[in-house]
Each structure stands twice: as structure tokens, then as C-alpha cells.
Motif scaffolding. Structure first.
Motif, PDB file in Angstrom:
ATOM      1  N   PRO A 140       0.831  -1.205   0.000  1.00  0.00           N
ATOM      2  CA  PRO A 140       0.000   0.000   0.000  1.00  0.00           C
ATOM      3  C   PRO A 140       0.868   1.258   0.000  1.00  0.00           C
ATOM      4  CG  PRO A 140       0.051  -0.988   2.187  1.00  0.00           C
ATOM      5  CD  PRO A 140       0.751  -1.944   1.271  1.00  0.00           C
ATOM      6  N   TYR A 141       0.246   2.385  -0.262  1.00  0.00           N
ATOM      7  CA  TYR A 141       0.893   3.700  -0.265  1.00  0.00           C
ATOM      8  C   TYR A 141       1.775   3.965  -1.483  1.00  0.00           C
ATOM      9  CZ  TYR A 141      -0.671   3.667   4.591  1.00  0.00           C
ATOM     10  OH  TYR A 141      -1.440   3.567   5.722  1.00  0.00           O
ATOM     11  N   PHE A 142       1.736   3.068  -2.471  1.00  0.00           N
ATOM     12  CA  PHE A 142       2.483   3.285  -3.704  1.00  0.00           C
ATOM     13  C   PHE A 142       1.515   3.298  -4.882  1.00  0.00           C
ATOM     14  CE2 PHE A 142       5.767   1.561  -0.913  1.00  0.00           C
ATOM     15  CZ  PHE A 142       6.832   2.423  -1.168  1.00  0.00           C
ATOM     16  N   THR A 143       1.730   4.215  -5.816  1.00  0.00           N
ATOM     17  CA  THR A 143       0.852   4.319  -6.977  1.00  0.00           C
ATOM     18  C   THR A 143       1.301   3.359  -8.076  1.00  0.00           C
ATOM     19  OG1 THR A 143       2.194   5.992  -8.098  1.00  0.00           O
ATOM     20  CG2 THR A 143       0.566   6.792  -6.483  1.00  0.00           C
ATOM     21  N   THR A 144       0.429   3.199  -9.088  1.00  0.00           N
ATOM     22  CA  THR A 144       0.826   2.379 -10.232  1.00  0.00           C
ATOM     23  C   THR A 144       1.860   3.110 -11.100  1.00  0.00           C
ATOM     24  OG1 THR A 144      -1.196   3.122 -11.360  1.00  0.00           O
ATOM     25  CG2 THR A 144      -1.230   0.937 -10.365  1.00  0.00           C
ATOM     26  N   ASP A 145       1.947   4.436 -10.987  1.00  0.00           N
ATOM     27  CA  ASP A 145       3.031   5.154 -11.666  1.00  0.00           C
ATOM     28  C   ASP A 145       4.378   4.731 -11.077  1.00  0.00           C
ATOM     29  OD1 ASP A 145       1.239   6.496 -13.261  1.00  0.00           O
ATOM     30  OD2 ASP A 145       1.340   8.381 -12.140  1.00  0.00           O
ATOM     31  N   THR A 146       4.422   4.629  -9.757  1.00  0.00           N
ATOM     32  CA  THR A 146       5.643   4.168  -9.098  1.00  0.00           C
ATOM     33  C   THR A 146       5.938   2.724  -9.481  1.00  0.00           C
ATOM     34  OG1 THR A 146       5.391   5.693  -7.240  1.00  0.00           O
ATOM     35  CG2 THR A 146       6.746   3.749  -6.862  1.00  0.00           C
ATOM     36  N   THR A 147       4.888   1.909  -9.567  1.00  0.00           N
ATOM     37  CA  THR A 147       5.068   0.520 -10.011  1.00  0.00           C
ATOM     38  C   THR A 147       5.712   0.482 -11.381  1.00  0.00           C
ATOM     39  OG1 THR A 147       3.092  -0.200  -8.813  1.00  0.00           O
ATOM     40  CG2 THR A 147       3.893  -1.651 -10.548  1.00  0.00           C
ATOM     41  N   ALA A 148       5.205   1.306 -12.311  1.00  0.00           N
ATOM     42  CA  ALA A 148       5.746   1.326 -13.670  1.00  0.00           C
ATOM     43  C   ALA A 148       7.208   1.756 -13.671  1.00  0.00           C
ATOM     44  CB  ALA A 148       4.914   2.252 -14.547  1.00  0.00           C
ATOM     45  N   ALA A 149       7.543   2.752 -12.844  1.00  0.00           N
ATOM     46  CA  ALA A 149       8.933   3.208 -12.761  1.00  0.00           C
ATOM     47  C   ALA A 149       9.833   2.113 -12.185  1.00  0.00           C
ATOM     48  CB  ALA A 149       9.016   4.469 -11.913  1.00  0.00           C
ATOM     49  N   LEU A 150       9.356   1.450 -11.146  1.00  0.00           N
ATOM     50  CA  LEU A 150      10.129   0.378 -10.513  1.00  0.00           C
ATOM     51  C   LEU A 150      10.344  -0.792 -11.470  1.00  0.00           C
ATOM     52  CD1 LEU A 150      11.406  -0.966  -8.010  1.00  0.00           C
ATOM     53  CD2 LEU A 150       9.099  -1.733  -7.375  1.00  0.00           C
ATOM     54  N   ARG A 151       9.270  -1.237 -12.115  1.00  0.00           N
ATOM     55  CA  ARG A 151       9.393  -2.358 -13.051  1.00  0.00           C
ATOM     56  C   ARG A 151      10.253  -1.968 -14.263  1.00  0.00           C
ATOM     57  NH1 ARG A 151       8.157  -4.894  -9.121  1.00  0.00           N
ATOM     58  NH2 ARG A 151       6.106  -5.814  -8.719  1.00  0.00           N
ATOM     59  N   SER A 152      10.175  -0.715 -14.685  1.00  0.00           N
ATOM     60  CA  SER A 152      11.028  -0.245 -15.789  1.00  0.00           C
ATOM     61  C   SER A 152      12.488  -0.441 -15.444  1.00  0.00           C
ATOM     62  CB  SER A 152      10.768   1.240 -16.071  1.00  0.00           C
ATOM     63  OG  SER A 152       9.480   1.462 -16.583  1.00  0.00           O
ATOM     64  N   ALA A 153      12.858  -0.069 -14.214  1.00  0.00           N
ATOM     65  CA  ALA A 153      14.245  -0.228 -13.773  1.00  0.00           C
ATOM     66  C   ALA A 153      14.620  -1.707 -13.684  1.00  0.00           C
ATOM     67  CB  ALA A 153      14.447   0.454 -12.425  1.00  0.00           C
ATOM     68  N   GLU A 154      13.704  -2.501 -13.149  1.00  0.00           N
ATOM     69  CA  GLU A 154      14.004  -3.919 -12.929  1.00  0.00           C
ATOM     70  C   GLU A 154      14.188  -4.687 -14.232  1.00  0.00           C
ATOM     71  OE1 GLU A 154      12.069  -5.334  -8.801  1.00  0.00           O
ATOM     72  OE2 GLU A 154      10.595  -4.617 -10.249  1.00  0.00           O
ATOM     73  N   ILE A 155      13.368  -4.390 -15.233  1.00  0.00           N
ATOM     74  CA  ILE A 155      13.479  -5.123 -16.500  1.00  0.00           C
ATOM     75  C   ILE A 155      14.416  -4.420 -17.485  1.00  0.00           C
ATOM     76  CG2 ILE A 155      11.162  -6.101 -16.243  1.00  0.00           C
ATOM     77  CD1 ILE A 155      10.252  -4.102 -18.450  1.00  0.00           C
ATOM     78  N   GLU A 156      15.008  -3.303 -17.041  1.00  0.00           N
ATOM     79  CA  GLU A 156      15.954  -2.537 -17.853  1.00  0.00           C
ATOM     80  C   GLU A 156      15.303  -2.034 -19.142  1.00  0.00           C
ATOM     81  OE1 GLU A 156      19.356  -5.055 -18.336  1.00  0.00           O
ATOM     82  OE2 GLU A 156      19.864  -5.017 -16.207  1.00  0.00           O
ATOM     83  N   ALA A 157      14.130  -1.431 -18.988  1.00  0.00           N
ATOM     84  CA  ALA A 157      13.427  -0.847 -20.133  1.00  0.00           C
ATOM     85  C   ALA A 157      14.185   0.378 -20.636  1.00  0.00           C
ATOM     86  CB  ALA A 157      12.005  -0.460 -19.739  1.00  0.00           C
ATOM     87  N   ASP A 158      14.117   0.608 -21.931  1.00  0.00           N
ATOM     88  CA  ASP A 158      14.790   1.762 -22.527  1.00  0.00           C
ATOM     89  C   ASP A 158      14.038   3.058 -22.262  1.00  0.00           C
ATOM     90  OD1 ASP A 158      16.811   0.189 -23.737  1.00  0.00           O
ATOM     91  OD2 ASP A 158      15.441  -0.308 -25.382  1.00  0.00           O
ATOM     92  N   VAL A 159      12.728   2.955 -22.036  1.00  0.00           N
ATOM     93  CA  VAL A 159      11.896   4.142 -21.874  1.00  0.00           C
ATOM     94  C   VAL A 159      10.607   3.758 -21.167  1.00  0.00           C
ATOM     95  CG1 VAL A 159      10.695   3.819 -24.094  1.00  0.00           C
ATOM     96  CG2 VAL A 159      10.933   6.130 -23.140  1.00  0.00           C
ATOM     97  N   MET A 160      10.021   4.720 -20.482  1.00  0.00           N
ATOM     98  CA  MET A 160       8.715   4.549 -19.858  1.00  0.00           C
ATOM     99  C   MET A 160       7.733   5.431 -20.615  1.00  0.00           C
ATOM    100  SD  MET A 160       7.794   5.014 -15.855  1.00  0.00           S
ATOM    101  CE  MET A 160       6.178   5.508 -15.274  1.00  0.00           C
TER     102      MET A 160
END
Length: 242
Positions: A140-160
Motif C-alpha cells: 500500500p501507499y504506492f501508486t501504479t506510476d511508481t510501479t511502472a517506474a520500478l518495473r522499468s528499472a528492474e526489466i531494464e526498459a529503454d523508456v517509460m
């Protein structure tokens, strides 16, 4: 002169829950979901690896529930479940179009989806599957925007890629109420934080900044924009380090 095109190998597409709804912004509209799925399919066919995070605001907003007197953690967990409903709806549409997908959830629900495992998610992407991340971060207390940023870093995405409804990018004021508002084509992370621009929450922006993940904010209401964004065509507002 042709617009500059960046070549992305792997992208994180952030869809709001409202993106799956009709103009009323509530519920799931099958026609809208299929339009989004067709665009994601086209992006995949161009050779881009696509991961997706979907919000849950078309079904439930945790913050709104807590403001109404509900325990914040309980309200946020309800919001996480809403994102799973949206993830399964998008998965169904993609699979019917012949796109191989996996839904991974931060809260285990094995009858519905895989548990989130970073290395497995990356392997799915490498095999050309669309990976949809549901249930937020599992906290709790985390948005899905934060989720997207976190997963972007974890999967080494080139862009969000931040797909927004009813707006072409980031403005210096809300264009709904200020017709004279001007849209930015380029911003730095610090610009967003210092000017308090309503792009996403500060945690998400900081995560992207710390991991040097560019953000593209664009209008999802325009057919074809998802494909253009995934292919790296100049679109909306680009947020990066400098």
C-alpha cells in the motif's frame, strides 16, 4: 525534415485504468481494450519488446476510498485487485489477437497469473511475449506510476511511455481550465519536480531520474500513438536527465 526517431528495444507502457474505460471513465469497454490491444500487437510486430502496467482507477481508487474514511492500506489493496482485473482484460484481448502474453502479479494469485519474478519477466520479453504487471508493487501507499517506474528499472526498459487521456503531453497549466496553457516538448526530471508538474508522483519521477529512464508522455486517445511511441517517434513530451 523527418522527425527524430529513437530505436527502443524494450519499453514500459503505463496505461491508466481509465484508458480501458469509455468516455465516462468507469468500467471496462471491450471496444477500447481491443483498440489498445491491436496497437500493442502492431508495436510487438515491429520488433519492440513491450511490458505493460495498468492502473485501476476505472474500478477503484485507493486514495479516494481512504478519503471516505476507509483504512488506507485496505483501500490500496482493493486498488491493487482492480489492476489485476484490468490486466486480465487486456491479456484476453491480446491473446484473441494472437499475441502471447503473461500476467505477473505482485500479490500471489496463481489460479489467475504468475507471481512476479524479475528474471522470468525478462525471459518472457526476450521471447516476444507481452508481460502485464498487476497488483502494483504489492504494497500500500504506492501508486501504479511508481510501479511502472520500478518495473522499468528492474526489466531494464529503454523508456517509460506514459499514456494519458485527453492531453497531448505535459503543460504548464491544466489546458481544461487554461486555454492559453503551453505544452512542453522537452523537460528534465528536475523541471518536473521543481515546477510541481502533474505528470506522476514524485517517487516515480525520482526512480526514473535515479535510474536514467526517459519518460514520454503522450495522448492515448489518438489512434496509432501507442505504436508511434513504442517505435520511438517524436511525440508528446520527453522527460530525461538534460
Amino acid at each position: 525534415m523527418e522527425a527524430e526517431t529513437k530505436h527502443y528495444k524494450r519499453v514500459m507502457l503505463k496505461l491508466s485504468g481509465e484508458a480501458l474505460a469509455n468516455d465516462k471513465g468507469f468500467g471496462i469497454d471491450p471496444e477500447v481494450v481491443y483498440r489498445l490491444a491491436r496497437e500493442i500487437k502492431e508495436a510487438c510486430e515491429s520488433g519492440v519488446e513491450v511490458a505493460v502496467v495498468v492502473g485501476g482507477g476505472n474500478i477503484w481508487r485507493g486514495l479516494k476510498g481512504s478519503q471516505g474514511g476507509m483504512d488506507r492500506a485496505s483501500a490500496d489493496y482493493m486498488g491493487m485487485l482492480a489492476t489485476v482485473i484490468n490486466s486480465v482484460a487486456l491479456q484476453d484481448a491480446l491473446e484473441k489477437l494472437g499475441v502471447s502474453t503473461r500476467v505477473q502479479t505482485a500479490i500471489e494469485m496463481r489460479q489467475i497469473a504468475e507471481p512476479y519474478i524479475r528474471r522470468r519477466a525478462i525471459r518472457h520479453l526476450e521471447k516476444g511475449r507481452v508481460v502485464i504487471f498487476g497488483a502494483g508493487t504489492g504494497n500500500p501507499y504506492f501508486t501504479t506510476d511508481t510501479t511502472a517506474a520500478l518495473r522499468s528499472a528492474e526489466i531494464e526498459a529503454d523508456v517509460m511511455l506514459m499514456a494519458k487521456k485527453q492531453t497531448d503531453g505535459v503543460y504548464d497549466a491544466d489546458p481544461k481550465y487554461h486555454p492559453e496553457a503551453k505544452m512542453f516538448t522537452h523537460l528534465t526530471y528536475n523541471d518536473v519536480l521543481q515546477k510541481q508538474l502533474a505528470v506522476m508522483d514524485n517517487t516515480a519521477i525520482t526512480l526514473c531520474m535515479n535510474n536514467n529512464i526517459p519518460i514520454v508522455v503522450f495522448n492515448i486517445d489518438v489512434p496509432g500513438n501507442i505504436v508511434k511511441a513504442c517505435k520511438g517517434e517524436t511525440l508528446g513530451t520527453l522527460i530525461e536527465r538534460k
